[in-house]
Design an enzyme around this catalytic site. Structure first.
Site, short mmCIF file in Angstrom:
data_model
loop_
_atom_site.label_atom_id
_atom_site.label_comp_id
_atom_site.label_asym_id
_atom_site.label_seq_id
_atom_site.Cartn_x
_atom_site.Cartn_y
_atom_site.Cartn_z
N ASN A 172 -6.46 -9.21 4.62
CA ASN A 172 -5.16 -8.60 4.12
C ASN A 172 -5.57 -7.55 3.15
OD1 ASN A 172 -2.02 -8.94 3.51
ND2 ASN A 172 -2.85 -8.93 1.46
N GLU A 173 -4.91 -6.37 3.15
CA GLU A 173 -5.14 -5.26 2.16
C GLU A 173 -6.58 -5.09 1.90
OE1 GLU A 173 -1.00 -4.77 -0.13
OE2 GLU A 173 -2.54 -5.64 -1.47
N HIS A 205 7.04 -10.47 -9.02
CA HIS A 205 7.25 -9.55 -7.85
C HIS A 205 8.41 -9.91 -7.03
CE1 HIS A 205 6.62 -7.04 -4.42
NE2 HIS A 205 5.50 -6.67 -4.92
N GLU A 211 4.47 -4.27 4.50
CA GLU A 211 4.79 -4.60 2.87
C GLU A 211 5.49 -3.58 2.30
OE1 GLU A 211 2.20 -6.19 0.10
OE2 GLU A 211 1.00 -7.56 1.83
N TRP A 219 3.09 -5.20 -11.16
CA TRP A 219 1.75 -5.02 -11.77
C TRP A 219 1.69 -3.50 -12.49
CZ3 TRP A 219 1.46 -0.56 -8.70
CH2 TRP A 219 1.78 -0.46 -7.48
N GLU A 241 2.06 -13.23 -9.26
CA GLU A 241 3.13 -12.38 -8.50
C GLU A 241 4.33 -13.00 -8.56
OE1 GLU A 241 1.08 -9.39 -5.42
OE2 GLU A 241 0.95 -11.50 -4.80
N ARG A 276 -8.10 -13.34 -6.68
CA ARG A 276 -8.04 -13.19 -5.06
C ARG A 276 -9.30 -12.07 -4.79
NH1 ARG A 276 -2.76 -9.80 -2.86
NH2 ARG A 276 -3.02 -7.73 -4.08
#
Length: 684
Positions: A161-162, A370, A319, A327, A367, A123
């Site tokens: 995003n981020e 997660h 989040e 991670w 993920e 990503r």
């Protein structure tokens, strides 16, 4: 900072007063068959979810081929959520480009410091300075804004995003061109740049702008000024992309508030979020718990800083994790009680929204391990039961929304540029850690029951009795004058080793360390004395020093020596000093004394610095006390920092948390948080 009533807007149809506590998650329905969506909204209602972030990584589905849009599935999800009373924070979906874009335009792909191309398959495979990527991203942003401008579910825009999480540092030719333009705007002339970077060293003098490159892989140490400016430029380059998407959304949907999720956290050091505040309508943050005993205080530290970046206004926890992340080298689940404790600690520090990554734990992809609000085990699980219980607690905290965290008397300064520069290569030692040192002092303050605001270095010091500035390495002249004025005005400054050493260009202040702070502290240091691994020395107070010490060579007559080195080559030399000036003072700690040494010094200073006396309820370090208040009432959050139950005298009505009250006392469960309401309308 964008914190006044004109510019600070909460989610649409919300207000900065009492309302709903927002609760939810990133929602990725595109990962699941259509029949799962109905179960999702049913479980969301059961859990009390009232907002989700949607479409974050869906560009490839929204635009499967260049210029061809497929909004049908998103239309259906938006309608379904609205029909079930769930609002949407809609992402611009630009975080990760689709495969076709990289195939047709490989020039959007970022390059690492050694020239390696970062390919698709993960990503954020895009250059922040790529004009080609910018064109496609803004086209998508506009298409989404025009389609959903009037959709009743839309309450906020989630820009990208981020930003910069994986692609902040790009060393491509696009980045080189943009870097030169940034430098021309900053310095104006090459003479000014050469002076700032000290290019007379190692024959680095520049005669043409196009001779300048990003600090790519080189035979040995790269120019420190060049590295610092490239870090600043990289933060600004990602911010520029934020501004570009923001401008499109402001044009098409001016009434819909806009945000992006910051990453104010221990593992993200490279973005100066204080400089981004005017580019969002409200502050949002992502934070993930560090495993182990350190984690709870680390969470509090970064939530505290986020609240102060927001200027005390409500902020959005975009989040965090219900349990394990995926991670780290080892990813343990959260212990019983930690899911609620972590959420309420964020609320205590000003969050009026508590959200997770993600709603349903992924079955496939990077993920998949997660945790989510709905885990692989499904709704009949400990995690989902905790999620439902938290949702009920957050509903009872509706009166807290819109209140502001009560200002502390102690400010702990946090400076991103000192974090960047103090960890640079070719320093006396690689052992000291800026974030580790600041967290140690924060924990020491909690240990003695002192509430402290973690404040960005640019924030005003007005109203604080004490400023603690650990390892404040980068001190420009303007900051030096602010600290001088603070002490002269009766404030108490506490700072530590490796502070005041360099200016804003990473050039050493001459005349002896601590450079820019030498005059206010009344001392001069000729040499740093870093320590080898495993080596320790002891101070007269009993504090054990590891990693770093300093040889204080000169002390002015009005400086008091609070502690000395007891052994080693520095035996008998000053270690901790304090200079009084009127009703103010400046204290310097020349050694890495750790949390325990910091705690002992704070207790000593508390004898004549009232602001360090501490809250009696927290004086043994078992509790963190945080207060949110407005004209309607006062809400005290008591966070249990231990694995044992803690009992304190009641001072109001227990309205939420893992605690019990008999009217006279309140008992907070291990790793629990109690929320106490005071005031006539507090619990209404």
């Amino acid at each position: 900072m964008a914190t006044d009533d004109r510019t600070y807007r909460w989610v649409k149809d919300g207000s900065l007063g009492a309302g709903r506590m927002r609760y939810g998650a990133d929602y990725n329905p595109e990962q699941w068959p259509r029949e799962v969506w109905d179960e999702d909204v049913r479980l969301m209602r059961e859990a009390g979810v009232n907002i989700v972030s949607l479409g974050i990584f869906s560009w490839a589905l929204l635009e499967p081929r260049p210029g061809e849009w497929d909004f049908g599935w998103l239309d259906e999800v938006m309608d379904l959520l609205h029909a079930n009373g769930i609002d949407v924070d809609l992402a611009t979906a630009t975080a990760s480009p689709p495969p076709w874009l990289a195939k047709r335009h490989p020039e959007i792909l970022p390059q690492t410091i050694d020239g390696t191309t970062l390919w698709p398959g993960s990503r954020q495979h895009w250059r922040p300075t790529s004009p080609v990527f910018r064109e496609h991203a803004l086209r998508l942003t506009r298409a989404l804004a025009e389609r959903y401008a009037d959709h009743p579910a839309l309450v906020a825009w989630h820009i990208s995003n981020e930003l910069g999480c994986h692609n902040l540092y790009d060393f491509s030719d696009d980045a080189a061109r943009a870097f030169r333009l940034w430098l021309q705007e900053r310095y104006g002339t090459l003479d000014a740049l050469n002076a700032a970077w000290g290019t007379a060293f190692w024959s680095q003098h520049y005669e043409e702008w196009d001779e300048i490159l990003p600090p790519r892989t080189a035979p040995t140490q790269r120019n420190p000024g060049q590295q610092l400016d490239f870090e600043r430029f990289s933060s600004d380059a990602v911010r520029d992309h934020l501004r570009a998407e923001n401008a499109v959304l402001a044009e098409v949907t001016p009434d819909v508030p806009r945000t992006t999720n910051f990453m104010v956290a221990q593992n993200v050091r490279d973005i100066d979020y204080a400089s981004w505040l005017d580019d969002v309508d409200f502050v949002s943050n992502d934070h993930y718990l560090r495993p182990g005993e350190l984690g709870r205080d680390d969470l509090s530290f970064w939530a505290n800083l986020t609240g102060n970046l927001a200027g005390g206004r409500p902020w959005f926890l975009m989040e965090h994790a219900t349990s394990a992340v995926n991670w780290r080298a080892v990813n343990p689940p959260k212990r019983p009680g930690e899911l609620v404790r972590d959420a309420l600690t964020h609320v205590a520090h000003g969050a009026d929204a508590v959200c997770y990554f993600q709603w349903r734990q992924s079955r496939a992809g990077g993920e998949r391990y997660h945790s989510g609000m709905v885990p692989h085990a499904g709704s009949d699980s400990r995690v989902f039961r905790d999620v439902v219980a938290l949702g009920a607690q957050l509903q009872t905290l509706a009166p807290v929304t819109g209140t502001r965290r009560e200002r502390a008397r102690v400010g702990l300064v946090f400076d991103y540029e000192s974090w960047w520069v103090s960890g640079r290569d070719s320093h006396p030692s690689e052992a000291p850690s800026y974030d580790g040192e600041t967290l140690a002092w924060y924990r020491a303050l909690l240990d003695v029951g002192v509430r402290a605001d973690v404040v960005p270095v640019a924030a005003s010091f007005d109203g604080y009795d004490v400023i603690v500035a650990p390892m404040l390495h980068v001190v420009p002249d303007a900051l030096r004058e602010r600290l001088r004025a603070f002490v002269a005005g009766g404030g108490h400054l506490v700072t530590t080793y490796f502070s005041g050493v360099v200016d804003e260009h990473d050039r050493v202040w001459l005349g002896g360390y601590p450079g820019a702070l030498r005059d206010v502290l009344g001392i001069a240091i000729e040499e740093f004395v870093p320590m080898l691994a495993g080596e320790t020395v002891t101070l007269a107070s009993g504090a054990v020093v590891r990693d770093w010490s300093e040889r204080i060579a000169r002390v002015e007559e009005d400086v008091e020596i609070l502690d000395t080195y007891r052994d080693g080559d520095l035996a008998g030399a000053p270690a901790v000093t304090r200079r009084r000036g009127g009703s103010g003072s400046a204290t310097y700690v020349s050694a890495a004394v750790g949390r325990e040494g910091a705690r002992a010094l704070l207790q000593r200073l508390a004898h004549d610095v009232d602001a360090l006396a501490g809250d009696v309820r927290a004086s043994d370090g078992a509790l963190e006390v945080i207060v949110r208040a407005d004209e309607r009432g006062r809400y005290t959050f008591l966070a249990n920092r231990t694995d044992d139950a803690v009992t304190v005298a009641s001072a109001g009505e227990l309205i939420a948390g893992a605690a019990t009250s008999d009217g006279a006392t309140t008992t907070i469960e291990p790793r629990g948080v109690a929320v106490i309401a005071e005031g006539t309308s507090a619990a209404s």
